[in-house]
Design a protein around this motif. Structure first.
Motif, PDB file in Angstrom:
ATOM      1  N   TYR A 147      56.759  -1.869   4.464  1.00  0.00           N
ATOM      2  CA  TYR A 147      57.283  -2.413   3.751  1.00  0.00           C
ATOM      3  C   TYR A 147      57.713  -2.615   2.884  1.00  0.00           C
ATOM      4  CZ  TYR A 147      55.624  -5.486   8.030  1.00  0.00           C
ATOM      5  OH  TYR A 147      55.563  -5.736   8.981  1.00  0.00           O
ATOM      6  N   THR A 148      58.936  -3.572   1.714  1.00  0.00           N
ATOM      7  CA  THR A 148      59.670  -3.766   1.232  1.00  0.00           C
ATOM      8  C   THR A 148      58.638  -4.282  -0.712  1.00  0.00           C
ATOM      9  OG1 THR A 148      61.323  -3.027   2.027  1.00  0.00           O
ATOM     10  CG2 THR A 148      61.066  -3.753  -0.474  1.00  0.00           C
ATOM     11  N   HIS A 149      58.537  -5.629  -0.312  1.00  0.00           N
ATOM     12  CA  HIS A 149      57.991  -6.568  -0.715  1.00  0.00           C
ATOM     13  C   HIS A 149      56.739  -6.553  -1.186  1.00  0.00           C
ATOM     14  CE1 HIS A 149      61.924  -6.846  -2.246  1.00  0.00           C
ATOM     15  NE2 HIS A 149      62.315  -6.596  -0.739  1.00  0.00           N
ATOM     16  N   TRP A 150      55.902  -6.959  -1.482  1.00  0.00           N
ATOM     17  CA  TRP A 150      54.343  -7.118  -1.195  1.00  0.00           C
ATOM     18  C   TRP A 150      54.101  -8.606  -2.385  1.00  0.00           C
ATOM     19  CZ3 TRP A 150      51.631  -5.320   2.044  1.00  0.00           C
ATOM     20  CH2 TRP A 150      51.611  -3.747   2.567  1.00  0.00           C
ATOM     21  N   GLY A 151      52.894  -9.091  -1.871  1.00  0.00           N
ATOM     22  CA  GLY A 151      51.767 -10.427  -2.844  1.00  0.00           C
ATOM     23  C   GLY A 151      50.925  -9.251  -3.798  1.00  0.00           C
ATOM     24  N   GLN A 152      49.675  -9.931  -4.983  1.00  0.00           N
ATOM     25  CA  GLN A 152      49.620  -9.416  -5.821  1.00  0.00           C
ATOM     26  C   GLN A 152      48.895  -9.644  -4.520  1.00  0.00           C
ATOM     27  OE1 GLN A 152      50.281 -13.072  -5.541  1.00  0.00           O
ATOM     28  NE2 GLN A 152      48.547 -13.523  -5.921  1.00  0.00           N
ATOM     29  N   GLY A 153      48.298  -9.657  -3.475  1.00  0.00           N
ATOM     30  CA  GLY A 153      46.643  -9.375  -2.862  1.00  0.00           C
ATOM     31  C   GLY A 153      45.395 -11.110  -3.332  1.00  0.00           C
ATOM     32  N   THR A 154      44.407 -11.189  -1.905  1.00  0.00           N
ATOM     33  CA  THR A 154      44.177 -12.297  -2.185  1.00  0.00           C
ATOM     34  C   THR A 154      42.929 -11.920  -2.197  1.00  0.00           C
ATOM     35  OG1 THR A 154      43.054 -14.521  -2.508  1.00  0.00           O
ATOM     36  CG2 THR A 154      44.664 -13.646  -0.786  1.00  0.00           C
ATOM     37  N   GLN A 155      41.363 -12.115  -2.606  1.00  0.00           N
ATOM     38  CA  GLN A 155      40.099 -11.878  -1.488  1.00  0.00           C
ATOM     39  C   GLN A 155      39.529 -12.887  -0.419  1.00  0.00           C
ATOM     40  OE1 GLN A 155      38.602  -8.887  -1.787  1.00  0.00           O
ATOM     41  NE2 GLN A 155      37.202  -9.831  -0.107  1.00  0.00           N
ATOM     42  N   VAL A 156      39.144 -11.973   0.816  1.00  0.00           N
ATOM     43  CA  VAL A 156      38.588 -13.174   1.906  1.00  0.00           C
ATOM     44  C   VAL A 156      37.359 -12.917   1.877  1.00  0.00           C
ATOM     45  CG1 VAL A 156      38.909 -14.191   3.653  1.00  0.00           C
ATOM     46  CG2 VAL A 156      40.587 -13.813   2.631  1.00  0.00           C
ATOM     47  N   THR A 157      36.350 -12.964   1.590  1.00  0.00           N
ATOM     48  CA  THR A 157      34.979 -13.427   2.125  1.00  0.00           C
ATOM     49  C   THR A 157      34.096 -13.753   2.595  1.00  0.00           C
ATOM     50  OG1 THR A 157      34.290 -12.293   0.307  1.00  0.00           O
ATOM     51  CG2 THR A 157      32.452 -12.187   0.745  1.00  0.00           C
ATOM     52  N   ALA A 158      33.734 -13.365   4.149  1.00  0.00           N
ATOM     53  CA  ALA A 158      33.077 -13.726   4.998  1.00  0.00           C
ATOM     54  C   ALA A 158      31.761 -13.299   4.880  1.00  0.00           C
ATOM     55  CB  ALA A 158      33.787 -13.649   6.377  1.00  0.00           C
ATOM     56  N   SER A 159      30.625 -14.100   4.712  1.00  0.00           N
ATOM     57  CA  SER A 159      28.964 -13.862   4.161  1.00  0.00           C
ATOM     58  C   SER A 159      27.925 -14.592   5.046  1.00  0.00           C
ATOM     59  CB  SER A 159      28.538 -12.797   3.160  1.00  0.00           C
ATOM     60  OG  SER A 159      27.901 -12.612   2.981  1.00  0.00           O
ATOM     61  N   SER A 160      27.342 -14.267   5.041  1.00  0.00           N
ATOM     62  CA  SER A 160      25.812 -16.217   5.146  1.00  0.00           C
ATOM     63  C   SER A 160      24.874 -15.267   3.878  1.00  0.00           C
ATOM     64  CB  SER A 160      25.381 -15.724   6.488  1.00  0.00           C
ATOM     65  OG  SER A 160      24.701 -13.734   6.803  1.00  0.00           O
TER      66      SER A 160
END
Length: 128
Positions: free
Chosen positions: A115-128
């Motif tokens: 892949y050539t182009h990318w977003g900056q990234g975003t954190q996803v957390t699934a936790s109790s």
């Protein structure tokens, strides 16, 4: 110049839902592949879903099939890519990246290096 900006960072309990967005501006092709990848420090970046720009063909990685949905909204000069994540599990936790231009002739690749182009990234957390 292609620009990709993500939004939708969040933290939920297991079983919860989140929706990520990626606004894409700049030049793009009809047979472009768009994708979402996720990364945790102890693993290589892995693809979770991809979609072909012009015909909306989608493929989901096995571990998220039935829980995640990839989609897109096309506008005159921009494109927004989405990842709807339902029934999140702790193992879904990670940094999520949108990506573009990672296929050929409508066949989308799973390897992040394609892949050539990318977003900056975003954190996803699934936790109790």
């Amino acid at each position: 110049q292609v620009r990709m900006v993500e939004s939708g960072v969040g933290s939920v309990q297991p079983g919860g839902s989140l929706k990520l967005s990626c606004k894409i501006s700049g030049y793009h092709y009809g047979r472009w592949c768009l994708a979402w990848f996720r990364h945790v420090p102890w693993k290589a970046r892995e693809g979770v879903a991809n979609i072909v720009y012009d015909d909306n063909t989608t493929i989901l990685y096995e571990s998220v099939n039935g829980r995640f949905t990839i989609s897109q909204d096309k506008f005159t000069d921009t494109l927004t890519l989405y990842l709807q994540m339902d029934n999140l599990r702790p193992e879904d936790t990670g940094m999520y990246y949108c990506a573009a231009d990672g296929g050929l002739g409508g066949t989308c690749y799973w390897y992040w290096g394609d892949y050539t182009h990318w977003g900056q990234g975003t954190q996803v957390t699934a936790s109790s």
